[in-house]
Design a protein around this motif. Structure first.
Motif, PDB file in Angstrom:
ATOM      1  N   ALA A 183      -4.722 -16.912  14.891  1.00  0.00           N
ATOM      2  CA  ALA A 183      -3.465 -16.680  14.422  1.00  0.00           C
ATOM      3  C   ALA A 183      -3.101 -17.037  12.886  1.00  0.00           C
ATOM      4  O   ALA A 183      -2.752 -15.929  12.398  1.00  0.00           O
ATOM      5  N   GLU A 184      -3.675 -17.826  12.508  1.00  0.00           N
ATOM      6  CA  GLU A 184      -3.587 -18.040  10.928  1.00  0.00           C
ATOM      7  C   GLU A 184      -4.287 -17.182  10.118  1.00  0.00           C
ATOM      8  O   GLU A 184      -3.509 -16.458   9.433  1.00  0.00           O
ATOM      9  N   VAL A 185      -5.551 -16.762  10.581  1.00  0.00           N
ATOM     10  CA  VAL A 185      -6.296 -15.680   9.820  1.00  0.00           C
ATOM     11  C   VAL A 185      -5.383 -14.612   9.963  1.00  0.00           C
ATOM     12  O   VAL A 185      -5.591 -13.769   8.562  1.00  0.00           O
ATOM     13  N   ASN A 186      -5.070 -14.044  10.947  1.00  0.00           N
ATOM     14  CA  ASN A 186      -4.261 -12.815  11.225  1.00  0.00           C
ATOM     15  C   ASN A 186      -3.090 -12.736  10.152  1.00  0.00           C
ATOM     16  O   ASN A 186      -2.994 -11.808   9.298  1.00  0.00           O
ATOM     17  N   SER A 187      -2.284 -13.818   9.781  1.00  0.00           N
ATOM     18  CA  SER A 187      -1.289 -13.664   9.076  1.00  0.00           C
ATOM     19  C   SER A 187      -1.763 -13.704   7.581  1.00  0.00           C
ATOM     20  O   SER A 187      -1.226 -13.062   6.873  1.00  0.00           O
ATOM     21  N   GLN A 188      -2.825 -14.481   7.275  1.00  0.00           N
ATOM     22  CA  GLN A 188      -3.474 -14.548   6.055  1.00  0.00           C
ATOM     23  C   GLN A 188      -3.878 -12.693   5.763  1.00  0.00           C
ATOM     24  O   GLN A 188      -3.632 -12.304   4.583  1.00  0.00           O
ATOM     25  N   LEU A 189      -4.447 -12.341   6.701  1.00  0.00           N
ATOM     26  CA  LEU A 189      -4.981 -10.820   6.337  1.00  0.00           C
ATOM     27  C   LEU A 189      -3.832  -9.953   6.046  1.00  0.00           C
ATOM     28  O   LEU A 189      -3.949  -9.186   5.309  1.00  0.00           O
ATOM     29  N   ILE A 190      -2.646  -9.971   6.913  1.00  0.00           N
ATOM     30  CA  ILE A 190      -1.563  -9.295   6.345  1.00  0.00           C
ATOM     31  C   ILE A 190      -1.304  -9.305   5.165  1.00  0.00           C
ATOM     32  O   ILE A 190      -0.786  -8.539   4.299  1.00  0.00           O
ATOM     33  N   MET A 191      -1.020 -10.697   4.705  1.00  0.00           N
ATOM     34  CA  MET A 191      -0.657 -10.876   3.488  1.00  0.00           C
ATOM     35  C   MET A 191      -1.405 -10.284   2.211  1.00  0.00           C
ATOM     36  O   MET A 191      -1.160  -9.528   1.305  1.00  0.00           O
ATOM     37  N   ALA A 192      -2.807 -10.523   2.720  1.00  0.00           N
ATOM     38  CA  ALA A 192      -3.890 -10.086   1.712  1.00  0.00           C
ATOM     39  C   ALA A 192      -3.689  -8.621   1.621  1.00  0.00           C
ATOM     40  O   ALA A 192      -3.888  -8.019   0.634  1.00  0.00           O
ATOM     41  N   HIS A 193      -3.420  -7.890   2.768  1.00  0.00           N
ATOM     42  CA  HIS A 193      -3.511  -6.471   2.692  1.00  0.00           C
ATOM     43  C   HIS A 193      -2.548  -5.905   1.691  1.00  0.00           C
ATOM     44  O   HIS A 193      -2.501  -5.191   1.081  1.00  0.00           O
ATOM     45  N   ALA A 194      -1.222  -6.668   1.940  1.00  0.00           N
ATOM     46  CA  ALA A 194      -0.117  -6.285   1.172  1.00  0.00           C
ATOM     47  C   ALA A 194      -0.227  -6.383  -0.360  1.00  0.00           C
ATOM     48  O   ALA A 194       0.155  -5.374  -0.877  1.00  0.00           O
TER      49      ALA A 194
ATOM     50  N   ALA B  33      -2.371  -3.514  -1.425  1.00  0.00           N
ATOM     51  CA  ALA B  33      -1.462  -2.278  -1.557  1.00  0.00           C
ATOM     52  C   ALA B  33      -0.780  -2.359  -3.060  1.00  0.00           C
ATOM     53  O   ALA B  33      -0.833  -1.213  -3.619  1.00  0.00           O
ATOM     54  N   GLU B  34       0.011  -3.539  -3.077  1.00  0.00           N
ATOM     55  CA  GLU B  34       0.735  -3.344  -4.565  1.00  0.00           C
ATOM     56  C   GLU B  34      -0.274  -3.430  -5.571  1.00  0.00           C
ATOM     57  O   GLU B  34       0.228  -2.547  -6.604  1.00  0.00           O
ATOM     58  N   ALA B  35      -1.434  -4.059  -5.538  1.00  0.00           N
ATOM     59  CA  ALA B  35      -2.205  -3.843  -6.870  1.00  0.00           C
ATOM     60  C   ALA B  35      -2.632  -2.428  -6.950  1.00  0.00           C
ATOM     61  O   ALA B  35      -2.627  -1.849  -8.095  1.00  0.00           O
ATOM     62  N   LYS B  36      -2.895  -1.732  -5.860  1.00  0.00           N
ATOM     63  CA  LYS B  36      -3.414  -0.259  -5.924  1.00  0.00           C
ATOM     64  C   LYS B  36      -2.186   0.577  -6.309  1.00  0.00           C
ATOM     65  O   LYS B  36      -2.546   1.482  -7.332  1.00  0.00           O
ATOM     66  N   ALA B  37      -1.025   0.217  -5.969  1.00  0.00           N
ATOM     67  CA  ALA B  37       0.068   1.126  -6.490  1.00  0.00           C
ATOM     68  C   ALA B  37       0.275   0.952  -8.053  1.00  0.00           C
ATOM     69  O   ALA B  37       0.415   1.904  -8.820  1.00  0.00           O
ATOM     70  N   ARG B  38       0.097  -0.345  -8.370  1.00  0.00           N
ATOM     71  CA  ARG B  38       0.383  -0.580  -9.895  1.00  0.00           C
ATOM     72  C   ARG B  38      -0.871   0.370 -10.673  1.00  0.00           C
ATOM     73  O   ARG B  38      -0.510   0.773 -11.608  1.00  0.00           O
ATOM     74  N   MET B  39      -2.197   0.119 -10.135  1.00  0.00           N
ATOM     75  CA  MET B  39      -3.165   0.744 -10.887  1.00  0.00           C
ATOM     76  C   MET B  39      -2.962   2.346 -11.002  1.00  0.00           C
ATOM     77  O   MET B  39      -3.066   2.809 -11.950  1.00  0.00           O
ATOM     78  N   ASP B  40      -2.468   2.743  -9.943  1.00  0.00           N
ATOM     79  CA  ASP B  40      -2.445   4.212  -9.872  1.00  0.00           C
ATOM     80  C   ASP B  40      -1.093   4.580 -11.074  1.00  0.00           C
ATOM     81  O   ASP B  40      -1.348   5.707 -11.378  1.00  0.00           O
ATOM     82  N   ARG B  41      -0.241   3.741 -10.759  1.00  0.00           N
ATOM     83  CA  ARG B  41       1.016   4.165 -11.975  1.00  0.00           C
ATOM     84  C   ARG B  41       0.494   3.961 -13.057  1.00  0.00           C
ATOM     85  O   ARG B  41       0.640   5.186 -14.091  1.00  0.00           O
ATOM     86  N   ILE B  42      -0.246   3.159 -13.552  1.00  0.00           N
ATOM     87  CA  ILE B  42      -0.754   2.990 -15.060  1.00  0.00           C
ATOM     88  C   ILE B  42      -1.861   4.161 -15.494  1.00  0.00           C
ATOM     89  O   ILE B  42      -1.693   4.873 -16.378  1.00  0.00           O
ATOM     90  N   ASN B  43      -2.236   4.596 -14.265  1.00  0.00           N
ATOM     91  CA  ASN B  43      -3.356   5.725 -14.638  1.00  0.00           C
ATOM     92  C   ASN B  43      -2.446   7.117 -14.868  1.00  0.00           C
ATOM     93  O   ASN B  43      -2.690   7.796 -15.678  1.00  0.00           O
ATOM     94  N   ASP B  44      -1.284   7.153 -14.167  1.00  0.00           N
ATOM     95  CA  ASP B  44      -0.584   8.209 -14.232  1.00  0.00           C
ATOM     96  C   ASP B  44       0.028   8.307 -15.613  1.00  0.00           C
ATOM     97  O   ASP B  44      -0.023   9.078 -16.396  1.00  0.00           O
ATOM     98  N   ILE B  45       0.556   6.996 -15.994  1.00  0.00           N
ATOM     99  CA  ILE B  45       1.013   6.971 -17.421  1.00  0.00           C
ATOM    100  C   ILE B  45       0.045   7.255 -18.466  1.00  0.00           C
ATOM    101  O   ILE B  45       0.349   7.723 -19.381  1.00  0.00           O
ATOM    102  N   LEU B  46      -1.063   6.702 -18.464  1.00  0.00           N
ATOM    103  CA  LEU B  46      -2.178   6.959 -19.386  1.00  0.00           C
ATOM    104  C   LEU B  46      -2.379   8.443 -19.374  1.00  0.00           C
ATOM    105  O   LEU B  46      -2.857   8.729 -20.670  1.00  0.00           O
TER     106      LEU B  46
END
Ligand code: ADP
Ligand code: MG
Length: 755
Positions: free
Chosen positions: A258-269, A272-285
């Protein structure tokens, strides 16, 4: 039409038989009893005497009885089931117990305990006279050796079982144990011993069963104990091997998952956030100068400041270029500065991109790590689940072994307890006591039995006598056996009758000879007109007259089956009686073979019937007339040289003679020879009107008479009836009980009649 034509008289008789046949049979039985009374009394008293003899000689026996009940309420000393399992006490059980009581086991135990082998009543000779005789006889055949103990025991057992009675009282649970012995005390002792032996046997059976059960239980318990502990141990071992620890109802692995599962969900989120930011910066560049919104979004002060400078410079440059031309140094300078700022912005953006990328990478790595750890946990927990199943199995195994072990242990304890407290359902409710009265032979029963048996026997004998008594004794018999009228019964006269007769006249003198009628008897009706004999002859005369309505009845022939039945006596008396009353009568002695009548009445006569028929003499010369009654008598005549007497009787001259007599006399009475030895009678039917058939009472056999009559139909056709002669008045009174007594005794006695 299927109809049997019967004479009216016969039909009437049939009706009479059908009517009230029950009462008829009863009276006929009563008649038999009254007739055979002396025989019956003799037989009954013989039986009673025998019974009394037996009662005085038989050795008395005494019976003592003990009662035992099977208690249906179970004795509840322990609140538990017995090892044997109690059967419901029902009818079959009680019967079974009765059989157990009868069993050899019990009997042998009693014989052993009371040393009955040494008791002469059980191994010696049988009691009473009969027993002694039997043993003496069997001793003759026995080989000299003494019998073995086994033989003695069997012998004693045999006697024991004969003397013992065991029965259930009605439908109750009570069993009665009886024992019969010559010694009353012994009877009581043995009856009680049987009850005791039964109870001991029951207890022993229960004890044995319980003991066997506890031995078996002991073994089983040992086995179960090792099995249970082995199972328990297997559970523990398995837990350690599979690293299974319980934490508050949930297993370790589940919690981790149960614990690892919740951790995984958080890590996944985060990834995803980091990726979004990176994509955005690439667009800006890709843009040269990020627009304002982007700059705002980035929330980077450096960029915002640089962009502000750049926008200022750009506006200045455009103003300056317009004012001074675009090639103006200032403008060019401005442009150079602008480029510088742009470069700075791009650098800054790139730095941001760089940092975003690394953020993203880190997030990715973290997620990967969590993912792999989740996989680990999942696979681990699958393994544990499988182990769990096995564990459950092991655990339940251990549990059931434990339960069995506990159960067996408890039963064992119970059985041990029961072994030490044996109880039975049977108990004695009344012990056998020394009987005061003998039980055998029962005086009253034996006497009553003898009396009853005597009655039966005597009745049987009476019936047998009746049925073998094939002689005529009653009018009914005559009518039934011959189908002929019984006109009257003539009492026996003379010594025999008068000796017994009441007020009868003793007739003196000896008989004139065997073949001759007693001369006194020939005039009996004349000398004793009021006697019973005369009355009987008178009734014959009445019958003759009554019958003359049907046909002319003037030539009467008296015959019988055998000689000496009383034909001559009757014919003379009948003729005398009729003559005495004033009629013209002639008595003809037609018994040419044995003219006893002529011999007795007119011994001096020279000529007679034979001579008249042969026309050697005149009828008038041959006739002799009785002075008192004016009866004419025609004797037989010279019969001595005669061979064929029947020819004489059948001759025309004889016919003519009878016709002549018919014209001269009112009645012609013919004294005939007997029918069985001589044929004479049959040839007379042509001129005789009626035959009177004499049968000797209680002497002439029924079948002889019947055969004789059947052989002569012409006689039967003209048969007026049968007269029973020489009846024993006393015996007759028994035979003709209802009408007989009155007529024959009371009436005659009352009116001073004599025999
Ligand atoms: N009613 C009677 N009582 C006693 N004796 C009788 C009676 N009738 C006949 N007898 C005797 O029986 C014997 C045979 O009788 P009898 O008339 O001669 O017979 P039958 O003529 O049939 O031969 C004679 O001695 C006679 O006296
Ligand atoms: Mg005769």
């Amino acid at each position: 039409m299927l109809q049997v034509n019967k004479p009216t008289s016969e039909i009437n008789r049939d009706f009479a038989e059908a009517d009230g046949s029950a009462s008829q049979t009863l009276t006929s039985y009563l008649d038999i009893i009254s007739r055979q009374f002396p025989t019956m009394v003799a037989i009954v008293s013989a039986c009673v005497i025998l019974a009394l003899l037996y009662l005085f000689t038989a050795a008395p026996q005494f019976t003592s009885t003990a009662s035992m009940v099977i208690d249906t309420r179970k004795v509840q000393l322990f609140q538990q089931q017995s090892v044997l399992g109690d059967i419901a006490v029902d009818s079959a059980t009680v019967e079974t117990q009765v059989e157990i009581l009868k069993s050899e086991n019990i009997s042998l135990a009693v014989i052993r305990d009371l040393h009955l082998i040494d008791d002469p009543e059980f191994t010696g000779s049988g009691g009473g006279l009969l027993g002694t005789v039997i043993s003496a006889v069997s001793g003759l055949f026995a080989e000299g050796r003494a019998s073995s103990e086994f033989e003695q025991t069997r012998k004693a057992l045999d006697r024991f079982e004969k003397a013992r009675t065991i029965k259930r009282l009605g439908l109750t649970y009570v069993m009665e144990i009886g024992f019969t012995s010559r010694d009353p005390q012994k009877a009581a002792k043995i009856a009680n011993a049987i009850a005791d032996a039964y109870i001991v046997d029951q207890l022993e059976a229960k004890y044995q069963a319980t003991r066997r059960a506890s031995v078996w239980l002991q073994d089983r318990i040992k086995e179960l104990r090792t099995q249970a502990s082995a199972a328990q141990k297997a559970v523990v071992d398995f837990k350690t091997a599979n690293n299974i620890v319980d934490t508050g109802g949930r297993l370790m692995n589940e919690q981790q998952l149960a614990e690892v599962n919740s951790q995984l969900i958080m890590a996944h989120a985060a990834t995803a956030e980091a990726k979004a930011r990176m994509d955005r910066i690439n667009d800006i560049l890709k843009q040269e100068i990020p627009d304002a919104s982007v700059a705002d979004a980035l929330k980077n002060d450096t960029i915002v400041k640089l962009r502000g400078q750049y926008v200022d410079m750009a506006s200045k440059e455009s103003i300056w270029a317009m004012k001074y031309g675009s090639d103006h140094l200032a403008a060019v300078n401005l442009r150079r500065q602008m480029a510088e700022i742009k470069k700075n912005i791009i650098d800054e953006l790139k730095r941001i991109q760089e940092s975003y990328k690394s953020d993203y990478d880190i997030a990715m790595t973290r997620e990967e790590a969590i993912k792999s750890s989740l996989n680990n946990v999942v696979s681990e927990s699958q393994l544990t689940n499988q182990a769990q199943v096995q564990l459950r199995e092991l655990e339940s195994n251990a549990q059931s072994y434990q339960a069995m072990y506990d159960n067996f242990l408890q039963r064992y304890m119970e059985s041990v307890q029961q072994q030490s407290f044996p109880i039975t359902e049977a108990r004695v409710i009344s012990a056998a006591t020394t009987p005061l009265k003998k039980s055998y032979p029962k005086t009253l029963v034996i006497l009553a039995g003898a009396l009853f048996g005597g009655f039966l026997l005597s009745f049987g004998a009476a019936m047998a006598r009746e049925f073998t008594d094939k002689v005529f004794r009653t009018t009914g018999q005559v009518e039934q056996e011959l189908g002929a009228n019984c006109i009257s019964i003539l009492p026996a006269l003379g010594n025999t009758a008068s000796a017994r007769g009441i007020g009868g006249r003793v007739l003196g003198g000896k008989r004139a000879g065997k073949n001759n009628p007693e001369p006194d008897l020939l005039r009996y009706v004349v000398e004793n007109p009021l006697s019973r004999f005369a009355e009987a002859v008178r009734s014959l005369k009445v019958a003759v007259d009554l019958n003359s309505i049907v046909r002319e009845n003037r030539v009467l022939a008296v015959t019988s089956t055998l000689p000496n039945e009383g034909k001559s006596t009757l014919s003379t008396n009948l003729a005398q009686l009729i003559a005495h009353s004033g009629a013209r009568v002639i008595l003809v002695d037609s018994d040419l073979r044995n003219p006893s009548l002529s011999r007795a009445l007119v011994p001096n006569a020279q000529v007679g019937l034979v001579d008249v028929v042969a026309q050697k003499a005149q009828l008038e010369d041959a006739l002799i007339v009785d002075a008192e009654t004016k009866l004419s008598i025609l004797p037989a005549g010279t019969t001595s040289k005669l061979l064929h007497t029947n020819e004489v009787l059948a001759s025309k001259a004889m016919h003519a003679l009878i016709a002549l007599l018919r014209s001269k006399y009112d009645y012609v009475v013919l004294d005939m020879p007997p029918m069985a030895p001589v044929v004479d009678v049959r040839v007379t039917s042509a001129f005789v009107d009626s035959y009177i058939f004499v049968v000797e009472w209680g002497k002439t056999k029924i079948d002889v008479v019947r055969h004789n009559l059947r052989g002569s139909p012409e006689i039967q056709d003209k048969l007026l009836g049968v007269v029973l002669n020489k009846a024993d008045t006393k015996a007759l009174a028994r035979y003709e009980s209802y009408h007989g007594r009155y007529y024959y005794q009371k009436y005659y006695a009352r009116y001073g009649y004599v025999e």
